[in-house]
Design an enzyme around this catalytic site. Structure first.
Site, PDB file in Angstrom:
ATOM      1  N   GLY A  49       0.838  -1.199   0.000  1.00  0.00           N
ATOM      2  CA  GLY A  49       0.000   0.000   0.000  1.00  0.00           C
ATOM      3  C   GLY A  49       0.868   1.241   0.000  1.00  0.00           C
ATOM      4  CE1 TYR A  50       4.031   1.977   4.659  1.00  0.00           C
ATOM      5  CE2 TYR A  50       4.061   0.080   3.175  1.00  0.00           C
ATOM      6  CZ  TYR A  50       4.239   0.623   4.428  1.00  0.00           C
ATOM      7  OH  TYR A  50       4.636  -0.181   5.463  1.00  0.00           O
ATOM      8  CG  HIS A  51      -1.165   3.528  -2.884  1.00  0.00           C
ATOM      9  ND1 HIS A  51      -0.532   2.301  -2.876  1.00  0.00           N
ATOM     10  CD2 HIS A  51      -2.470   3.274  -3.108  1.00  0.00           C
ATOM     11  CE1 HIS A  51      -1.417   1.353  -3.095  1.00  0.00           C
ATOM     12  NE2 HIS A  51      -2.600   1.920  -3.236  1.00  0.00           N
ATOM     13  CB  ALA A  52      -4.335   8.330  -1.048  1.00  0.00           C
ATOM     14  NE  ARG A  97      -5.359   3.344  -0.298  1.00  0.00           N
ATOM     15  CZ  ARG A  97      -6.498   3.195  -0.972  1.00  0.00           C
ATOM     16  NH1 ARG A  97      -6.722   2.101  -1.640  1.00  0.00           N
ATOM     17  NH2 ARG A  97      -7.346   4.190  -1.058  1.00  0.00           N
TER      18      ARG A  97
END
Ligand code: T46
Length: 141
Positions: A49-52, A97
């Site tokens: 993840g580590y993004h929107a 997230r």
């Protein structure tokens, strides 16, 4: 103190019987959007993840095993354990997230409202925070 949660969980009905479990995912019914893409994360050994996303909505369902999802709307962070095939986590647009602590047997099913589009990703956290703050200022009266 504001204690209200922004996490949206969807109960997916178990249509199973004596033969076993059965879950069904239907656009605009159990899933609150038109499903355009389905993908799955499995054999996961690192956090992801580590993004929107700017526009994309998704529902995450852990079909087997478990994992922990951290959601961040730019103001609050919440942690959700997904450990059941009849629990869907709705992730709205503009939500950062991260997915952690995947069990070995974790099979994470993802139902997405749009086709894959790298331009929809915000992969830099500071950019995400700036966009959320700007939106908040725009809509503040
Ligand atoms: C999300 C979380 C829950 C594609 O080509 N098509 C696809 O449908 C997807 C999902 C990914 N990809 C490519 C893009 C990257 O080159 O596969 C590679 C890995 O994707 P990513 O690093 O974005 O994977 P995750 O696990 O960090 O995030 C994924 C989804 O991309 C994302 O939308 O919300 O799962």
């Amino acid at each position: 103190m504001n204690t209200s949660s922004f996490v949206k969980l969807i109960e997916i009905k178990n249509l199973g019987d004596a033969r076993g479990d059965l879950v069904s995912f239907e656009s605009n019914k159990s899933i609150p959007f038109q499903i355009k893409r389905v993908y799955s994360l499995l054999n996961t050994i690192h956090s992801r993840g580590y993004h929107a996303h700017k526009e994309l909505k998704q529902v995450l369902v852990c079909l087997s095993g478990k994992c922990t999802v951290i959601l961040d709307n730019g103001f609050t962070k919440e942690s959700v354990v997904l450990d059941s095939f009849n629990k869907g986590l709705l992730i709205e647009a503009m939500t950062w997230r991260e997915m952690h602590e995947f069990s070995k047997d974790c099979v994470l099913l993802v139902l997405a409202s749009e086709h894959y589009n790298e331009d929809d990703y915000i992969r830099d956290y500071q950019t995400f925070i700036k966009l959320v703050s700007n939106a908040q200022n725009t809509y503040a009266v």
